[in-house]
Enzyme design. Structure first.
Site, mmCIF file in Angstrom:
data_model
loop_
_atom_site.group_PDB
_atom_site.id
_atom_site.type_symbol
_atom_site.label_atom_id
_atom_site.label_comp_id
_atom_site.label_asym_id
_atom_site.label_seq_id
_atom_site.Cartn_x
_atom_site.Cartn_y
_atom_site.Cartn_z
ATOM 1 N N LYS A 55 1.086 -1.265 0.153
ATOM 2 C CA LYS A 55 -0.028 0.208 -0.236
ATOM 3 C C LYS A 55 0.432 1.543 -0.085
ATOM 4 C CE LYS A 55 1.187 0.624 4.308
ATOM 5 N NZ LYS A 55 1.667 2.640 5.445
ATOM 6 N N GLY A 62 9.962 -0.550 4.142
ATOM 7 C CA GLY A 62 9.889 0.450 3.202
ATOM 8 C C GLY A 62 8.463 1.026 3.478
ATOM 9 N N GLY A 63 7.899 0.919 4.435
ATOM 10 C CA GLY A 63 6.722 1.875 4.667
ATOM 11 C C GLY A 63 6.213 1.367 3.579
ATOM 12 N N MET A 64 5.681 0.589 3.454
ATOM 13 C CA MET A 64 4.757 -0.583 1.987
ATOM 14 C C MET A 64 3.629 -1.491 2.485
ATOM 15 S SD MET A 64 6.467 0.247 -1.903
ATOM 16 C CE MET A 64 4.785 0.123 -2.530
ATOM 17 N N GLY A 65 3.983 -1.361 4.013
ATOM 18 C CA GLY A 65 2.383 -2.694 4.770
ATOM 19 C C GLY A 65 2.927 -4.277 4.563
ATOM 20 N N GLY A 66 4.004 -3.995 4.034
ATOM 21 C CA GLY A 66 4.509 -5.952 3.215
ATOM 22 C C GLY A 66 4.511 -6.524 4.266
ATOM 23 N N GLY A 67 4.792 -6.692 5.659
ATOM 24 C CA GLY A 67 4.979 -8.113 7.042
ATOM 25 C C GLY A 67 3.085 -7.727 6.887
ATOM 26 N N SER A 68 2.200 -6.800 6.187
ATOM 27 C CA SER A 68 0.938 -6.847 6.912
ATOM 28 C C SER A 68 0.409 -7.361 6.271
ATOM 29 C CB SER A 68 0.269 -5.361 7.103
ATOM 30 O OG SER A 68 0.880 -4.804 7.999
ATOM 31 N N ALA A 69 0.767 -7.169 4.510
ATOM 32 C CA ALA A 69 0.396 -8.095 3.376
ATOM 33 C C ALA A 69 0.334 -9.818 3.770
ATOM 34 C CB ALA A 69 0.835 -7.627 1.876
ATOM 35 N N ASP A 85 -1.941 -1.931 10.095
ATOM 36 C CA ASP A 85 -2.432 -1.991 8.391
ATOM 37 C C ASP A 85 -2.869 -3.223 8.132
ATOM 38 O OD1 ASP A 85 -1.482 0.504 8.363
ATOM 39 O OD2 ASP A 85 0.710 -0.258 7.581
HETATM 40 P P1 ATP Z 1 5.003 -1.008 8.887
HETATM 41 O O1 ATP Z 1 4.675 0.204 8.042
HETATM 42 O O2 ATP Z 1 3.765 -1.689 8.773
HETATM 43 O O3 ATP Z 1 5.582 -1.182 10.489
HETATM 44 P P2 ATP Z 1 6.558 -1.404 6.615
HETATM 45 O O4 ATP Z 1 6.412 -1.698 5.337
HETATM 46 O O5 ATP Z 1 7.603 -0.619 6.757
HETATM 47 O O6 ATP Z 1 5.582 -1.868 8.092
HETATM 48 P P3 ATP Z 1 7.608 -4.536 7.131
HETATM 49 O O7 ATP Z 1 8.042 -4.923 5.516
HETATM 50 O O8 ATP Z 1 6.059 -4.542 7.117
HETATM 51 O O9 ATP Z 1 7.480 -2.975 6.607
HETATM 52 O O10 ATP Z 1 8.428 -5.088 8.354
HETATM 53 C C1 ATP Z 1 8.492 -4.317 9.295
HETATM 54 C C2 ATP Z 1 9.568 -5.288 10.317
HETATM 55 O O11 ATP Z 1 8.261 -6.068 10.606
HETATM 56 C C3 ATP Z 1 10.881 -6.114 9.616
HETATM 57 O O12 ATP Z 1 11.745 -4.757 9.693
HETATM 58 C C4 ATP Z 1 10.731 -7.339 9.924
HETATM 59 O O13 ATP Z 1 11.972 -7.184 11.265
HETATM 60 C C5 ATP Z 1 9.547 -7.668 10.384
HETATM 61 N N1 ATP Z 1 9.259 -8.209 10.162
HETATM 62 C C6 ATP Z 1 8.141 -9.572 10.784
HETATM 63 N N2 ATP Z 1 6.919 -9.828 9.394
HETATM 64 C C7 ATP Z 1 7.419 -9.587 8.377
HETATM 65 C C8 ATP Z 1 6.641 -10.632 7.082
HETATM 66 N N3 ATP Z 1 6.593 -10.713 7.350
HETATM 67 N N4 ATP Z 1 8.398 -9.193 6.171
HETATM 68 C C9 ATP Z 1 8.826 -8.394 6.448
HETATM 69 N N5 ATP Z 1 8.769 -7.770 7.838
HETATM 70 C C10 ATP Z 1 8.728 -8.964 7.880
#
Ligand code: ATP
Length: 310
Positions: free
Chosen positions: A17, A106-113, A145
């Site tokens: 996102k 990266g601020g794109m919610g990858g872990g949330s996805a 997210d």
């Molecule tokens: P948000 O803004 O929701 O905190 P983001 O998009 O900036 O997240 P994500 O890639 O979701 O960042 O991951 C943030 C941290 O969560 C990572 O540094 C990692 O340690 C942890 N993490 C937990 N589960 C996952 C996953 N499935 N994929 C990536 N990172 C994960």
């Protein structure tokens, strides 16, 4: 549903996102910041394949540094699978394969996805049959997210970002993403914002900013008008992200000089999202960036939330 009637594996795709608007209120006593945000799901996807197994395990593939993604209970997808198993009183396990495309931290919610995809995949794999509403409740317990990654499209998020209302968005918006090799910690960006607000006397004495999403943002989305949306892009975390990573501001300006309508830090960064007038303009921006040695991705939104692939 009996185990015999459930599939041996389920493949789910969930989007990353961009926050096209992110208003952040002052930190509350519980440590959280109230948000008023507009999410847009974009065509950069996480794929999660769930296979039947006696225990819980995770493998991660894709263009990621393996050291940055935990494979244990700290992984949001693992937490999602275990939360669903507990809620459904399911006693087996699952082998989750995560194919990552969304940049880590990266601020794109990858872990949330990944978490949203794991909920949908395990629900189908185990024949749990939970409703969307029930899955949404579980998603909100996993992270702010995660409900949006289930939902997809374009939506207004309030509370911690988890209270969603769909927003009408017509047409398609084209974005160029400039990613970073090194992620930014979301808590670190919020802490920096608190510091900036605390040390800025003028701001501290001002009444707290209104946390409503400006109607101009919603109008631009409803009209499908990229020029109007560009005018309204805003992110309260941007200055904090620039403070922690000064090169991000240069990168954003570089993207605008290359022909984007406007740029924004996505969520807590460090990904820079450049809104372009149309697909051709986005291709042009990408080509100009490439000539100056900057790699980027061309994505579009809105796209659907977590869904099972046939
Ligand atoms: P948000 O803004 O929701 O905190 P983001 O998009 O900036 O997240 P994500 O890639 O979701 O960042 O991951 C943030 C941290 O969560 C990572 O540094 C990692 O340690 C942890 N993490 C937990 N589960 C996952 C996953 N499935 N994929 C990536 N990172 C994960």
């Amino acid at each position: 549903m009996s185990v015999a009637a459930t599939p041996a594996s389920v493949h789910v795709r969930a989007p990353g996102k961009i926050n096209v608007y992110l208003g952040v209120g002052d930190r509350q006593d519980d440590g959280y910041h109230p948000l008023a945000t507009v999410f847009q799901a974009v065509s950069l996807y996480e794929d999660v394949i769930a296979r039947r197994a006696a225990d819980f395990s995770i493998t991660v593939t894709g263009d990621v540094d393996p050291d940055t993604v935990p494979l244990d209970d700290r992984n949001l997808a693992m937490r999602a699978a275990k939360l669903l198993a507990a809620a459904a009183d399911y006693h087996g396990g699952v082998a989750l394969e995560i194919r990552k495309s969304v940049p880590v931290a990266g601020g794109m919610g990858g872990g949330s996805a990944d978490a949203a995809a794991a909920l949908v995949a395990c629900d189908a794999l185990w024949g749990t049959g939970f409703s969307q509403v029930r899955l949404h409740e579980l998603a909100a317990r996993l992270g702010a997210d995660v409900p949006f990654a289930l939902h997809g499209g374009t939506a207004v998020g309030t509370g911690r970002g988890d209270q969603l209302n769909p927003a009408l968005a017509r047409g398609r918006f084209d974005w160029i993403l400039i990613t970073s090799d090194e992620g930014l910690s979301t808590p670190a960006v919020y802490s920096r914002l608190d510091e900036i607000r605390g040390i800025d006397g003028a701001l501290a004495d001002d009444p707290p900013p209104s946390l409503d999403v400006p109607v101009a943002v919603l109008h631009a989305l409803r009209a499908g008008n990229a020029e109007d949306l560009a005018e309204t892009l805003a992110n309260d975390l941007e200055d904090a992200a620039f403070d922690l990573r000064p090169e991000l501001e240069q990168r954003l300006l570089h993207g605008v000089r290359a022909g984007a309508l406007r740029g924004i830090v996505s969520g807590s960064g460090p990904t820079i999202a450049l809104l372009c007038a149309d697909p051709e303009s986005a291709q042009h921006v990408q080509a100009v960036l490439r000539e100056t040695g900057v790699d980027s991705l061309h994505v579009h939104g809105p796209v659907p939330g977590a869904r099972i692939l046939a």
